[in-house]
Design a protein around this motif. Structure first.
Motif, PDB file in Angstrom:
ATOM      1  N   LEU A  71       0.813  -1.217   0.000  1.00 36.09           N
ATOM      2  CA  LEU A  71       0.000   0.000   0.000  1.00 36.09           C
ATOM      3  C   LEU A  71       0.849   1.272   0.000  1.00 36.09           C
ATOM      4  O   LEU A  71       0.361   2.341  -0.338  1.00 36.09           O
ATOM      5  CB  LEU A  71      -0.930   0.015   1.227  1.00 36.09           C
ATOM      6  N   ASN A  72       2.106   1.145   0.386  1.00 34.45           N
ATOM      7  CA  ASN A  72       2.980   2.311   0.512  1.00 34.45           C
ATOM      8  C   ASN A  72       3.708   2.567  -0.813  1.00 34.45           C
ATOM      9  O   ASN A  72       4.884   2.255  -0.972  1.00 34.45           O
ATOM     10  CB  ASN A  72       3.972   2.100   1.660  1.00 34.45           C
ATOM     11  N   LYS A  73       2.988   3.140  -1.753  1.00 39.45           N
ATOM     12  CA  LYS A  73       3.547   3.394  -3.089  1.00 39.45           C
ATOM     13  C   LYS A  73       4.709   4.377  -3.033  1.00 39.45           C
ATOM     14  O   LYS A  73       5.639   4.312  -3.847  1.00 39.45           O
ATOM     15  CB  LYS A  73       2.455   3.911  -4.040  1.00 39.45           C
ATOM     16  N   GLN A  74       4.701   5.303  -2.065  1.00 37.09           N
ATOM     17  CA  GLN A  74       5.795   6.257  -1.924  1.00 37.09           C
ATOM     18  C   GLN A  74       7.105   5.535  -1.612  1.00 37.09           C
ATOM     19  O   GLN A  74       8.157   5.878  -2.132  1.00 37.09           O
ATOM     20  CB  GLN A  74       5.497   7.288  -0.817  1.00 37.09           C
ATOM     21  N   SER A  75       7.039   4.511  -0.765  1.00 36.54           N
ATOM     22  CA  SER A  75       8.242   3.774  -0.401  1.00 36.54           C
ATOM     23  C   SER A  75       8.787   2.992  -1.588  1.00 36.54           C
ATOM     24  O   SER A  75       9.999   2.893  -1.774  1.00 36.54           O
ATOM     25  CB  SER A  75       7.964   2.847   0.782  1.00 36.54           C
ATOM     26  N   SER A  76       7.903   2.447  -2.398  1.00 35.77           N
ATOM     27  CA  SER A  76       8.352   1.761  -3.620  1.00 35.77           C
ATOM     28  C   SER A  76       9.142   2.716  -4.503  1.00 35.77           C
ATOM     29  O   SER A  76      10.200   2.360  -5.035  1.00 35.77           O
ATOM     30  CB  SER A  76       7.147   1.225  -4.404  1.00 35.77           C
ATOM     31  N   LYS A  77       8.641   3.932  -4.649  1.00 41.52           N
ATOM     32  CA  LYS A  77       9.327   4.945  -5.468  1.00 41.52           C
ATOM     33  C   LYS A  77      10.686   5.312  -4.873  1.00 41.52           C
ATOM     34  O   LYS A  77      11.653   5.523  -5.605  1.00 41.52           O
ATOM     35  CB  LYS A  77       8.459   6.192  -5.596  1.00 41.52           C
ATOM     36  N   VAL A  78      10.755   5.393  -3.548  1.00 45.77           N
ATOM     37  CA  VAL A  78      12.019   5.708  -2.865  1.00 45.77           C
ATOM     38  C   VAL A  78      13.080   4.672  -3.208  1.00 45.77           C
ATOM     39  O   VAL A  78      14.204   5.005  -3.571  1.00 45.77           O
ATOM     40  CB  VAL A  78      11.811   5.771  -1.334  1.00 45.77           C
ATOM     41  N   MET A  79      12.726   3.405  -3.094  1.00 48.50           N
ATOM     42  CA  MET A  79      13.693   2.337  -3.339  1.00 48.50           C
ATOM     43  C   MET A  79      14.180   2.351  -4.782  1.00 48.50           C
ATOM     44  O   MET A  79      15.376   2.196  -5.035  1.00 48.50           O
ATOM     45  CB  MET A  79      13.097   0.985  -2.952  1.00 48.50           C
ATOM     46  N   LEU A  80      13.283   2.561  -5.714  1.00 44.34           N
ATOM     47  CA  LEU A  80      13.686   2.636  -7.123  1.00 44.34           C
ATOM     48  C   LEU A  80      14.604   3.840  -7.363  1.00 44.34           C
ATOM     49  O   LEU A  80      15.620   3.730  -8.058  1.00 44.34           O
ATOM     50  CB  LEU A  80      12.453   2.694  -8.025  1.00 44.34           C
ATOM     51  N   LYS A  81      14.264   4.966  -6.774  1.00 46.65           N
ATOM     52  CA  LYS A  81      15.077   6.185  -6.925  1.00 46.65           C
ATOM     53  C   LYS A  81      16.475   5.994  -6.334  1.00 46.65           C
ATOM     54  O   LYS A  81      17.453   6.561  -6.820  1.00 46.65           O
ATOM     55  CB  LYS A  81      14.370   7.367  -6.257  1.00 46.65           C
ATOM     56  N   ALA A  82      16.578   5.163  -5.295  1.00 50.58           N
ATOM     57  CA  ALA A  82      17.865   4.904  -4.627  1.00 50.58           C
ATOM     58  C   ALA A  82      18.680   3.824  -5.338  1.00 50.58           C
ATOM     59  O   ALA A  82      19.727   3.411  -4.849  1.00 50.58           O
ATOM     60  CB  ALA A  82      17.633   4.522  -3.171  1.00 50.58           C
ATOM     61  N   GLY A  83      18.205   3.348  -6.480  1.00 51.76           N
ATOM     62  CA  GLY A  83      18.972   2.385  -7.259  1.00 51.76           C
ATOM     63  C   GLY A  83      18.641   0.930  -7.003  1.00 51.76           C
ATOM     64  O   GLY A  83      19.355   0.036  -7.459  1.00 51.76           O
ATOM     65  N   PHE A  84      17.562   0.663  -6.288  1.00 50.57           N
ATOM     66  CA  PHE A  84      17.139  -0.704  -6.023  1.00 50.57           C
ATOM     67  C   PHE A  84      16.276  -1.192  -7.176  1.00 50.57           C
ATOM     68  O   PHE A  84      15.681  -0.397  -7.900  1.00 50.57           O
ATOM     69  CB  PHE A  84      16.334  -0.780  -4.722  1.00 50.57           C
ATOM     70  N   LYS A  85      16.200  -2.506  -7.332  1.00 46.69           N
ATOM     71  CA  LYS A  85      15.305  -3.084  -8.330  1.00 46.69           C
ATOM     72  C   LYS A  85      14.295  -3.974  -7.606  1.00 46.69           C
ATOM     73  O   LYS A  85      14.596  -4.568  -6.562  1.00 46.69           O
ATOM     74  CB  LYS A  85      16.072  -3.877  -9.387  1.00 46.69           C
ATOM     75  N   LYS A  86      13.105  -4.041  -8.162  1.00 47.61           N
ATOM     76  CA  LYS A  86      12.067  -4.865  -7.538  1.00 47.61           C
ATOM     77  C   LYS A  86      12.351  -6.325  -7.831  1.00 47.61           C
ATOM     78  O   LYS A  86      12.531  -6.723  -8.977  1.00 47.61           O
ATOM     79  CB  LYS A  86      10.684  -4.482  -8.058  1.00 47.61           C
ATOM     80  N   ASP A  87      12.409  -7.130  -6.772  1.00 47.03           N
ATOM     81  CA  ASP A  87      12.680  -8.562  -6.888  1.00 47.03           C
ATOM     82  C   ASP A  87      11.419  -9.403  -6.849  1.00 47.03           C
ATOM     83  O   ASP A  87      11.379 -10.492  -7.418  1.00 47.03           O
ATOM     84  CB  ASP A  87      13.591  -9.035  -5.752  1.00 47.03           C
ATOM     85  N   GLY A  88      10.418  -8.937  -6.118  1.00 51.13           N
ATOM     86  CA  GLY A  88       9.243  -9.776  -6.012  1.00 51.13           C
ATOM     87  C   GLY A  88       8.192  -9.238  -5.074  1.00 51.13           C
ATOM     88  O   GLY A  88       8.306  -8.134  -4.536  1.00 51.13           O
ATOM     89  N   TYR A  89       7.188 -10.052  -4.885  1.00 49.14           N
ATOM     90  CA  TYR A  89       6.021  -9.699  -4.085  1.00 49.14           C
ATOM     91  C   TYR A  89       5.494 -10.972  -3.425  1.00 49.14           C
ATOM     92  O   TYR A  89       5.429 -12.029  -4.066  1.00 49.14           O
ATOM     93  CB  TYR A  89       4.946  -9.112  -5.014  1.00 49.14           C
ATOM     94  N   ILE A  90       5.111 -10.843  -2.156  1.00 50.60           N
ATOM     95  CA  ILE A  90       4.462 -11.948  -1.454  1.00 50.60           C
ATOM     96  C   ILE A  90       3.174 -11.404  -0.837  1.00 50.60           C
ATOM     97  O   ILE A  90       3.198 -10.392  -0.121  1.00 50.60           O
ATOM     98  CB  ILE A  90       5.362 -12.569  -0.370  1.00 50.60           C
ATOM     99  N   ALA A  91       2.076 -12.058  -1.107  1.00 46.61           N
ATOM    100  CA  ALA A  91       0.767 -11.606  -0.637  1.00 46.61           C
ATOM    101  C   ALA A  91       0.571 -11.858   0.859  1.00 46.61           C
ATOM    102  O   ALA A  91       1.126 -12.789   1.428  1.00 46.61           O
ATOM    103  CB  ALA A  91      -0.333 -12.329  -1.428  1.00 46.61           C
ATOM    104  N   ASN A  92      -0.205 -10.994   1.473  1.00 41.98           N
ATOM    105  CA  ASN A  92      -0.704 -11.171   2.844  1.00 41.98           C
ATOM    106  C   ASN A  92       0.377 -11.440   3.888  1.00 41.98           C
ATOM    107  O   ASN A  92       0.244 -12.347   4.706  1.00 41.98           O
ATOM    108  CB  ASN A  92      -1.749 -12.283   2.872  1.00 41.98           C
ATOM    109  N   ARG A  93       1.437 -10.654   3.881  1.00 33.98           N
ATOM    110  CA  ARG A  93       2.539 -10.858   4.826  1.00 33.98           C
ATOM    111  C   ARG A  93       2.648  -9.775   5.899  1.00 33.98           C
ATOM    112  O   ARG A  93       3.328  -9.954   6.885  1.00 33.98           O
ATOM    113  CB  ARG A  93       3.887 -10.899   4.092  1.00 33.98           C
ATOM    114  N   ARG A  94       2.008  -8.650   5.715  1.00 31.32           N
ATOM    115  CA  ARG A  94       2.196  -7.524   6.629  1.00 31.32           C
ATOM    116  C   ARG A  94       0.884  -7.197   7.324  1.00 31.32           C
ATOM    117  O   ARG A  94      -0.118  -6.937   6.671  1.00 31.32           O
ATOM    118  CB  ARG A  94       2.704  -6.333   5.811  1.00 31.32           C
TER     119      ARG A  94
END
Length: 175
Positions: free
Chosen positions: A135-158
């Protein structure tokens, strides 16, 4: 020395001091942030005891912790920490929190960039990992901006503050 002082053009990342209690407590009691992160239900005095332990163990703990403050005003805008170390595979997990009033200024990406670069180059980790509530789309953008790449997603963990569950997005950065 663990958690050395790190600086960017606008920020200073430094070890905790007892005087950081007000800013830290504001973070863990902020209902807007609790939408994405489940903080421990601590009193201000209990949180201060945590900070005292972090100060005492700063030279021995590989779980490095920094306060993020604005260079020009010395205002504490957040924190960033090594949460988990997977020694067997030579990687670590980093978490960060920016006070809600400071969102949208690029402070999180700036801090995450300098910390992840430090961990990769100075601490010689193979990989630095981060994750966030889907749900935290801002944090996703932060990680990408910092040079990270998205590795994956796991449902219903948080677990969310309303008792529902959300998925977790995973990101990583390596040299």
């Amino acid at each position: 020395m663990y958690s050395p002082k790190l600086e960017t053009e606008r920020l200073v990342l430094r070890r905790y001091k007892e005087s950081d209690i007000d800013a830290k407590y504001e973070i863990i009691t902020d209902k807007k942030l609790a939408k994405y992160i489940k903080f421990p239900n601590l009193t201000k005095e209990e949180e201060l005891e945590c900070i005292k332990v972090w100060i005492k163990e700063a030279d021995e703990s590989k779980y490095e912790k920094w306060v993020i403050e604005k260079k020009d005003t010395k205002e504490v805008v957040g924190n960033i920490d090594v949460n988990t170390i997977i020694k067997k595979h030579n990687y670590c997990n980093v978490g960060y929190t920016i006070r809600y009033d400071y969102w949208g200024n690029g402070y999180a990406a700036e801090a995450l960039t300098i910390v992840s670069d430090y961990l990769l180059k100075e601490r010689n980790y193979y990989l630095v990992e981060c994750s966030c509530n889907e749900l935290n789309k801002q944090s996703s953008k932060v990680m990408l901006k910092a040079g990270f790449k998205k590795d994956g997603y796991i449902a219903n963990r948080r677990l969310n503050s309303d008792g529902s569950y959300s998925g977790v997005e995973y990101y990583s950065k390596s040299l």
